[in-house]
Scaffold this active site. Structure first.
Site, mmCIF file in Angstrom:
data_model
loop_
_atom_site.group_PDB
_atom_site.id
_atom_site.type_symbol
_atom_site.label_atom_id
_atom_site.label_comp_id
_atom_site.label_asym_id
_atom_site.label_seq_id
_atom_site.Cartn_x
_atom_site.Cartn_y
_atom_site.Cartn_z
ATOM 1 N N ASP A 197 1.247 8.675 3.541
ATOM 2 C CA ASP A 197 1.762 7.302 3.444
ATOM 3 C C ASP A 197 1.265 6.505 4.664
ATOM 4 O O ASP A 197 0.544 5.526 4.503
ATOM 5 C CB ASP A 197 3.293 7.298 3.323
ATOM 6 N N LYS A 236 0.848 -1.191 0.000
ATOM 7 C CA LYS A 236 0.000 0.000 0.000
ATOM 8 C C LYS A 236 0.890 1.250 0.000
ATOM 9 O O LYS A 236 2.024 1.159 0.472
ATOM 10 C CB LYS A 236 -0.945 0.007 1.198
HETATM 11 P P1 NAP Z 1 12.170 1.552 1.298
HETATM 12 O O1 NAP Z 1 12.858 0.687 2.292
HETATM 13 O O2 NAP Z 1 12.652 2.953 1.139
HETATM 14 O O3 NAP Z 1 12.156 0.947 -0.152
HETATM 15 C C1 NAP Z 1 11.949 -0.416 -0.453
HETATM 16 C C2 NAP Z 1 12.913 -0.862 -1.528
HETATM 17 O O4 NAP Z 1 12.539 -0.325 -2.755
HETATM 18 C C3 NAP Z 1 14.338 -0.396 -1.281
HETATM 19 O O5 NAP Z 1 15.016 -1.378 -0.566
HETATM 20 C C4 NAP Z 1 14.904 -0.210 -2.661
HETATM 21 O O6 NAP Z 1 15.639 -1.375 -2.912
HETATM 22 C C5 NAP Z 1 13.716 -0.174 -3.572
HETATM 23 N N1 NAP Z 1 13.596 1.115 -4.271
HETATM 24 C C6 NAP Z 1 13.465 2.329 -3.714
HETATM 25 N N2 NAP Z 1 13.347 3.273 -4.677
HETATM 26 C C7 NAP Z 1 13.413 2.633 -5.857
HETATM 27 C C8 NAP Z 1 13.347 3.041 -7.209
HETATM 28 N N3 NAP Z 1 13.191 4.330 -7.535
HETATM 29 N N4 NAP Z 1 13.411 2.103 -8.163
HETATM 30 C C9 NAP Z 1 13.556 0.805 -7.839
HETATM 31 N N5 NAP Z 1 13.627 0.351 -6.563
HETATM 32 C C10 NAP Z 1 13.557 1.254 -5.596
HETATM 33 O O7 NAP Z 1 10.606 1.610 1.612
HETATM 34 P P2 NAP Z 1 9.694 0.786 2.620
HETATM 35 O O8 NAP Z 1 9.618 1.484 3.919
HETATM 36 O O9 NAP Z 1 10.055 -0.651 2.597
HETATM 37 O O10 NAP Z 1 8.273 1.039 1.916
HETATM 38 C C11 NAP Z 1 7.908 0.402 0.708
HETATM 39 C C12 NAP Z 1 6.397 0.398 0.625
HETATM 40 O O11 NAP Z 1 5.894 -0.276 1.776
HETATM 41 C C13 NAP Z 1 5.786 1.802 0.640
HETATM 42 O O12 NAP Z 1 4.735 1.899 -0.261
HETATM 43 C C14 NAP Z 1 5.291 1.971 2.072
HETATM 44 O O13 NAP Z 1 4.134 2.782 2.133
HETATM 45 C C15 NAP Z 1 4.937 0.538 2.436
HETATM 46 N N6 NAP Z 1 4.998 0.309 3.883
HETATM 47 C C16 NAP Z 1 6.057 0.759 4.624
HETATM 48 C C17 NAP Z 1 6.044 0.615 6.010
HETATM 49 C C18 NAP Z 1 7.181 1.107 6.906
HETATM 50 O O14 NAP Z 1 7.063 1.037 8.144
HETATM 51 N N7 NAP Z 1 8.307 1.595 6.375
HETATM 52 C C19 NAP Z 1 4.956 -0.007 6.633
HETATM 53 C C20 NAP Z 1 3.924 -0.516 5.830
HETATM 54 C C21 NAP Z 1 3.953 -0.340 4.460
HETATM 55 P P3 NAP Z 1 17.026 -1.355 -3.709
HETATM 56 O O15 NAP Z 1 17.635 0.019 -3.563
HETATM 57 O O16 NAP Z 1 17.837 -2.454 -3.099
HETATM 58 O O17 NAP Z 1 16.601 -1.666 -5.098
#
Ligand code: NAP
Length: 302
Positions: free
Chosen positions: A166, A88
């Site tokens: 978010d 999400k």
């Molecule tokens: P994140 O750690 O910043 O990003 C997830 C992964 O996406 C990174 O490890 C990166 O992997 C890859 N990435 C980032 N930007 C990119 C780009 N432009 N192109 C290709 N790959 C890219 O984010 P996250 O916190 O896991 O959140 C991801 C999703 O989960 C979001 O939509 C967020 O709303 C949802 N979410 C997050 C949380 C939370 O607590 N953080 C909770 C529930 C849901 P690489 O650099 O290794 O490719």
């Protein structure tokens, strides 16, 4: 067990997706795709096209990337005939998600737009309790510390990152699930840090006397609370929906099983050849960004 590939090995993949898949009888984590992240003992790819070409044996892809890059990956996965599960919020725009739903339907594959907070323990019983009630007032208080939950993640403040919406979309996913009547936004004040492109706080007012206060600057105890006053008593959801209190009596105390429940649902959808696509929480975010008044506040630095 069905093989699944996890794309985007970042914070939420490591915190939730990998343990949920590992603890499931439905799934085996067969590959990961990430530019930098890996999971011990699981074949890893840094190139998505290569994974799709070499691992035709993996029928399901779970995409945990931030919303902006997610669409292009989902299109490729659907075009390659894979079932797709989206973190999400399911896209950067509503039109993107409608386009993916259309593609998935034509390709005959499952598309699941997950909303993890809807799987919190108190949400289903709250919906049941509210079903025959008349709501007189409802309020969302969603205040957390962006530095704790998104450490160094600049994408949340870039266009498409949605800022405080978010996490706010988690609250919106709950109210769109449990409210027995439709609401729409009347006004919003959006606080944008002077150096950022998305809001860090928002105050929202909907029809039917529903309001919301969202803030990403809360240090110390975090607040993920929803209160609904009805003509027949008051409902409180705390801890992001895990604790439900009606008329002062606690009826559910959850233990954070949201992601295992999402993977259970995805297994059912794939088995039944069905999709589940719901953009209703995103509609309220889009409306806020359309209707909201912009207020500039102090610059924000991680
Ligand atoms: P994140 O750690 O910043 O990003 C997830 C992964 O996406 C990174 O490890 C990166 O992997 C890859 N990435 C980032 N930007 C990119 C780009 N432009 N192109 C290709 N790959 C890219 O984010 P996250 O916190 O896991 O959140 C991801 C999703 O989960 C979001 O939509 C967020 O709303 C949802 N979410 C997050 C949380 C939370 O607590 N953080 C909770 C529930 C849901 P690489 O650099 O290794 O490719």
């Amino acid at each position: 067990m069905t093989q699944i590939c996890l794309v985007g090995i970042g914070k939420i993949a490591v915190d939730q997706h990998v343990p949920a898949i590992g603890g499931s009888d439905d799934w085996v984590l067969a590959a990961t795709v990430s530019r930098a992240g890996t999971v011990d003992g699981v074949p890893s790819f840094s190139d998505f096209d290569q994974m799709l070409a070499e691992r035709a044996d993996i029928p399901v892809i779970s995409i945990c990337l931030p919303p902006v890059p997610r669409y292009d990956y989902a299109v490729k996965a659907i075009a390659a005939g894979r079932h797709v599960m989206l973190e999400k919020p399911p896209g950067a725009t509503l039109a993107e998600v409608y386009a993916l739903a259309d593609m998935a339907q034509k390709a005959g594959v499952t598309l699941y737009t997950t909303w993890h907070s809807r799987m919190a323990k108190g949400v289903a019983p709250a919906k049941t309790w509210l079903a025959d009630k008349t709501i007189t007032r409802a309020h969302i208080c969603w205040k957390e510390d962006v530095r704790r939950w998104h450490p160094g993640q600049d994408w949340v403040f870039e266009p498409g990152g949605m800022g405080v919406f978010d996490p706010g979309s988690n609250a919106l996913s709950i109210i769109t699930e449990i409210l027995p009547m439709p609401i729409h936004l009347r006004s919003a004040d959006l606080q944008f840090p002077a150096n950022r492109d998305t809001p860090i706080a928002a105050q929202m007012q909907w029809t039917q006397n529903v309001s919301g206060d969202f803030d990403w600057r809360q240090e110390g105890p975090q607040s993920w609370d929803i209160t609904m006053e009805t003509t027949a008593g008051t409902l409180h959801l705390h801890d992001g929906g895990d604790r439900l209190i009606t008329d002062g009596k606690e009826i559910v105390a959850g233990n954070n099983r949201e992601y295992p429940a999402l993977y259970g649902r995805m297994a059912e959808l794939v088995k039944n050849g069905a999709s589940e696509v719901d953009v209703s929480p995103m509609i309220h975010v889009a409306d806020a960004l359309t209707l909201g008044r912009r207020i500039t506040v102090d610059p924000f630095h991680f």
